[in-house]
Design a protein around this motif. Structure first.
Motif, PDB file in Angstrom:
ATOM      1  N   UNK A 648      44.998  28.768  46.185  1.00  0.00           N
ATOM      2  CA  UNK A 648      44.304  29.658  45.252  1.00  0.00           C
ATOM      3  C   UNK A 648      42.918  29.113  44.961  1.00  0.00           C
ATOM      4  N   UNK A 649      41.954  30.030  44.896  1.00  0.00           N
ATOM      5  CA  UNK A 649      40.573  29.691  44.550  1.00  0.00           C
ATOM      6  C   UNK A 649      40.150  30.601  43.407  1.00  0.00           C
ATOM      7  N   UNK A 650      39.700  30.040  42.299  1.00  0.00           N
ATOM      8  CA  UNK A 650      39.228  30.830  41.160  1.00  0.00           C
ATOM      9  C   UNK A 650      37.733  31.076  41.304  1.00  0.00           C
ATOM     10  N   UNK A 651      37.309  32.319  41.182  1.00  0.00           N
ATOM     11  CA  UNK A 651      35.901  32.683  41.282  1.00  0.00           C
ATOM     12  C   UNK A 651      35.285  32.772  39.886  1.00  0.00           C
ATOM     13  N   UNK A 652      33.984  32.531  39.815  1.00  0.00           N
ATOM     14  CA  UNK A 652      33.251  32.749  38.576  1.00  0.00           C
ATOM     15  C   UNK A 652      33.571  31.768  37.473  1.00  0.00           C
ATOM     16  N   UNK A 653      33.931  30.534  37.796  1.00  0.00           N
ATOM     17  CA  UNK A 653      34.218  29.522  36.770  1.00  0.00           C
ATOM     18  C   UNK A 653      32.884  29.025  36.197  1.00  0.00           C
TER      19      UNK A 653
END
Length: 696
Positions: A648-653
C-alpha cells in the motif's frame, strides 16, 4: 503494323482525373489505352499509334473537340474510325453538330463508369458490323458471324422500316422469336405512348444525322418491361437514299439498379441506411425555408454515443457497427411526421424536428429519447448498457443556416458531455467561446508534442518502516509557448478525446526510461518509476506486447517500471484486463491501482487480477484525522491489501500526524508534500543526494 492483343483506345481529355478513371475502367474491361490532354498531343498520338477507337472530349484547352474530330476524319487511318464525343452537353443541336463532324457516338457526362467499357466495346462491334455490311457479299459470312455472336440485340430493317433480320441476342433479350417479328415495325418493342413519341423524335434525328442513340422502355413478349439502350444507324445506297436501318440495343436493367444504388449511397449512410450529412443539410435547408414562411421553430438535436470508442477498442468494430445500427433504429423509431434523423459520421447523429414547439416540449422529447437510448442493447450475444449525450439548437434563436444550427447543436452536445454525459443541453452563445478555446488547446497540444514542450516531474515515495526510497511517481507537465505550466487536468482530457494520449504516453515512457538510465549511470539508485497509463492506451489489444518491445528497445528492465492503472480501467472488460495483466506480469512489470477506493471495483474480480500495489487516494488521507469514515476506509484498504499480499502507498501525505497514523495502521509507503513536491529531474537528483546524506 504489329497486331494488337486488345483494342487500343485514344482518350482525349484535359482533366487528369477523368483520364485516369477512364484508363482504369477501360483497361479493366480489356482495352489498351493511350491518353492525350490537348488537341495537338491527340493528333501526334493518333498518327503514331493508330488507335482502334477515340473517346474525344468536346472542350479542349487548345481547340474544339468537334474540329479535332473533323481533322481526324481527313487522315487515312481516321476516315472510318469509331469516334465517341464525350461532353456534359446533352441537346439536339450539340448532338447534331458532333455527328456532322464525323462522330460515331455521343457520350454524356457524368459517365456511367460501370458500362463505359461495355459501351466502347459496343461501339466497336456496331461499327464493325456496319462496315462489314457495306463491304458486300465478300464479307457476308464474317458479318453474319459478328451479327449472331453479339451479346447485344441487333435488328435490321429495310428501307420501309420493316424487320428483315434479328440475331440470337434479340430473341434472348426481348423474348420474340425471329419469325414472329419479321416484316413488322420495330415499334412493337416499345412499352408505352411516351416511348412511341420518343420513337418519332428518333426518326427525325436519324434522317438528319444517319445515327441516333438513346434509351427506350421496352416490353418483352411476356409483358415485362425493361430499359434498353439503343444505337441506331441509317445505311444509304449509292444514290443517298435509305437502304437499311440497323438497331443495336442491350438490356440496361442491371446498370439502372447500380445507378440507383450509387444515387442512394450519395445521400445515405451505408451502415445504417439513414440520410448522410449531405442529405441532412438539404432537408434542414428545406425545413428552415418552411420555418421562415410559417414563422415556426425548427429544432436540431445532435446526438453522440457516450464512450463509443471504448466499445470499438475493447469489443471490436463489428460490435461497434451493430450497436450503431441499433441506435439508428431507435432514433428512427422516435421520428414524427416531417422529422429526419441522419448519421453525420462515427457515432454522431442529428435529428431535425420542424415545428418542434416550445422549449419544454423539446426537452421532454429529448429526455424520452435519451431514456430509450439508455435501455440495454443485445449485441453479438452481449448485453451492453450505453448512454448518449445530446445538444439542442433551435431556429431562429440559435441560428438561421444549416451550418450554424448543426455547429451550435454540436457545441451544446459537448457541454452535455462535460456535465457528466447521459443528458441534454440547449445551446447558449457562450458555448462558442468554450468550443473555440478547446479547439485552440487541441492545436497547441499537437504543436507541443512536435516541439518537445512536455516535461517530466518526479515525486519520491518512501518506505514507512525505514524511510528508504522505494521509487518515484512520474508526472507530466506542459510548458507552453509563454513559458507557463498548463495543469495536467486541463490538457490530459483533451489529449484523451483527440487521440493524442497514446503518443504522449509513449513519450512519457521513453523519457522515463532514459532518465532512469541516466540516474543509474550517475550513481543514483531509483528502484522503480511509476508511470500512469491512460484508458485508451490500456484498451489497445497489443498494449502489453508493445510495452515490452518498447522497453527492450530502450534497454530498460521492465522491473524498473511500475504501471499505474485506475479501477474503472480494470473493470471495463474484466476478461481482457486479466489477460493483459497476466502478460504484463510475465514480462516483469509491477502493477499498481491508482486512487484506490474512489472507483467501483468488484472485490470478487479484484482477487483474480495480478496486482502489486494499492494506492490510497489523497482524499481519504486528507480527512484521515477528522473523519472516522475516512479512517475506516483507509483501514479497510490496508487490510484488503495485506490479505491479497499487496503493498500500500498513501498519496498526498502532508503532515507528520498523517504519516504516524498511516504507519500505525500498517501502510507500507507514502508520497506527498511531507516528503517532497513533484520535482524536475535535476532538482529530484539534488533532493535525492541530500536525502541520502541525511539518511545515513
Amino acid at each position: 503494323m504489329e497486331r494488337r492483343a486488345n483494342p487500343l483506345v485514344l482518350v482525349v481529355d484535359d482533366e487528369l482525373a477523368a483520364r485516369l478513371i477512364t484508363r482504369a475502367t477501360l483497361e479493366e474491361g480489356g482495352f489498351e489505352v493511350v491518353e492525350a490532354a490537348s488537341a495537338a498531343q491527340a493528333l501526334a498520338l493518333f498518327e503514331d499509334c493508330h488507335p482502334d477507337v477515340v473517346l474525344l472530349d468536346v472542350l479542349l484547352p487548345d481547340g474544339d473537340g468537334v474540329a479535332l474530330c473533323e481533322r481526324i476524319r481527313t487522315l487515312p487511318h481516321g476516315r472510318d474510325l469509331p469516334i465517341a464525343m464525350v461532353t456534359g452537353v446533352n441537346d439536339n443541336e450539340s448532338i447534331q453538330r458532333a455527328y456532322q463532324s464525323g462522330a460515331t457516338d455521343f457520350i454524356t457526362k457524368p459517365i456511367a463508369w460501370g458500362t463505359l467499357a461495355h459501351r466502347t466495346r459496343f461501339l466497336l462491334r456496331a461499327h464493325q458490323a456496319m462496315r462489314e455490311l457495306a463491304l458486300g457479299a465478300m464479307r457476308m459470312r464474317l458479318a453474319a458471324s459478328v451479327f449472331e455472336a453479339s451479346n447485344d440485340a441487333i435488328l435490321i430493317c429495310d428501307r420501309h422500316n420493316r424487320i428483315i433480320s434479328t440475331n440470337a441476342a434479340f430473341t434472348r433479350i426481348s423474348g420474340h422469336p425471329a419469325q414472329s417479328v419479321l416484316g413488322q415495325d420495330p415499334a412493337l418493342l416499345f412499352a408505352d405512348v411516351g416511348a412511341r413519341i420518343q420513337y418519332q423524335t428518333m426518326w427525325e434525328t436519324l434522317a438528319a444525322n444517319n445515327a441516333w442513340q438513346g434509351e427506350f422502355t421496352c416490353r418483352r413478349r411476356n409483358g415485362d418491361t425493361f430499359p434498353a439502350w439503343f444505337s441506331m444507324s441509317l445505311c444509304r445506297d449509292a444514290e443517298g437514299e435509305p437502304e437499311h436501318y440497323i438497331a443495336l440495343f442491350t438490356d440496361i436493367s442491371l446498370r439502372k439498379v447500380q445507378e440507383q444504388r450509387i444515387a442512394h449511397l450519395a445521400f445515405h449512410d451505408e451502415l445504417t441506411g439513414l440520410p448522410n450529412r449531405r442529405l441532412v443539410a438539404d432537408r434542414l435547408a428545406v425545413a428552415l425555408a418552411q420555418g421562415k414562411r410559417d414563422d415556426s421553430q425548427v429544432a436540431v438535436l445532435f446526438v453522440d454515443i457516450d464512450r463509443f470508442k471504448n466499445i470499438n477498442d475493447s469489443l471490436g468494430h463489428a460490435c461497434g457497427d451493430q450497436l450503431l445500427q441499433q441506435v439508428a433504429q431507435r432514433l428512427h423509431g422516435a421520428l414524427r411526421g416531417g422529422d429526419t434523423v441522419g448519421r453525420m459520421g462515427g457515432d454522431e447523429f442529428v435529428l431535425l424536428c420542424p415545428g418542434a414547439g416550445h422549449g419544454a416540449a423539446i426537452a421532454a422529447r429529448a429526455q424520452a429519447m435519451l431514456a430509450h437510448l439508455a435501455e440495454p442493447y443485445e449485441v453479438m450475444g452481449m448485453r451492453l448498457h450505453v448512454s448518449a449525450s445530446m445538444g439542442i439548437a433551435c431556429y431562429p434563436d440559435d441560428g438561421d443556416t444549416p451550418e450554424v444550427l448543426v455547429r451550435n447543436a454540436d457545441a451544446a452536445m459537448y457541454l452535455a458531455k462535460e456535465q457528466g454525459r447521459n443528458n441534454f443541453q440547449f445551446y447558449a452563445p457562450e458555448l462558442n467561446a468554450s468550443i473555440l478555446s478547446r479547439l485552440k488547446l487541441e492545436m497547441e497540444l499537437r504543436r507541443a508534442l512536435e516541439a518537445g514542450q512536455f516535461e517530466l516531474y518526479y515525486q519520491p515515495k518512501l518506505a514507512m518502516a525505514d524511510g528508504r526510497l522505494t521509487g518515484a511517481e512520474v508526472l507530466i507537465r506542459w510548458r507552453n509557448d509563454e513559458g507557463q505550466l498548463v495543469p495536467p487536468n486541463r490538457f490530459i482530457p483533451v489529449a484523451e478525446e483527440c487521440g493524442l494520449i497514446g503518443a504522449i504516453g509513449d513519450w512519457v515512457l521513453a523519457e522515463s526510461c532514459r532518465q532512469h538510465a541516466a540516474w543509474r549511470a550517475a550513481g543514483l539508485a531509483v528502484p522503480v518509476l511509476a508511470v500512469n497509463v491512460s484508458a485508451r492506451q490500456f484498451a489497445q489489444p497489443e498494449f502489453a506486447d508493445n510495452m515490452g518491445r518498447m522497453l527492450a528497445e530502450l534497454g530498460t528492465p521492465p522491473a524498473a517500471i511500475e504501471l499505474e492503472l485506475t479501477e474503472s480501467m480494470l473493470m471495463a472488460d474484466v476478461r481482457r484486463t486479466a489477460a493483459t495483466l497476466e502478460r504484463l506480469k510475465a514480462l516483469g512489470f509491477s502493477i499498481a491501482i491508482d486512487d484506490f477506493g474512489t472507483g467501483f471495483s468488484s472485490l470478487n474480480y479484484l482477487r483474480h487480477f495480478r496486482l502489486d500495489v494499492l494506492k490510497i487516494d489523497q482524499s481519504f488521507v486528507r480527512e484521515l484525522l477528522q473523519d472516522r469514515a475516512a479512517l475506516a476506509i483507509v483501514q479497510s484498504i490496508i487490510a484488503l491489501a495485506r490479505a491479497l499480499s499487496l503493498q500500500t502507498v498513501a498519496e498526498g501525505v502532508e503532515t507528520e500526524a498523517q504519516r504516524a497514523l498511516l504507519q500505525d495502521q500498517g501502510c507500507d509507503a507514502m508520497q506527498g508534500y511531507l516528503v517532497a513536491r513533484p520535482l524536475p529531474a535535476a532538482d529530484f537528483a539534488a533532493w535525492l543526494r541530500a536525502y541520502n546524506r541525511n539518511l545515513t
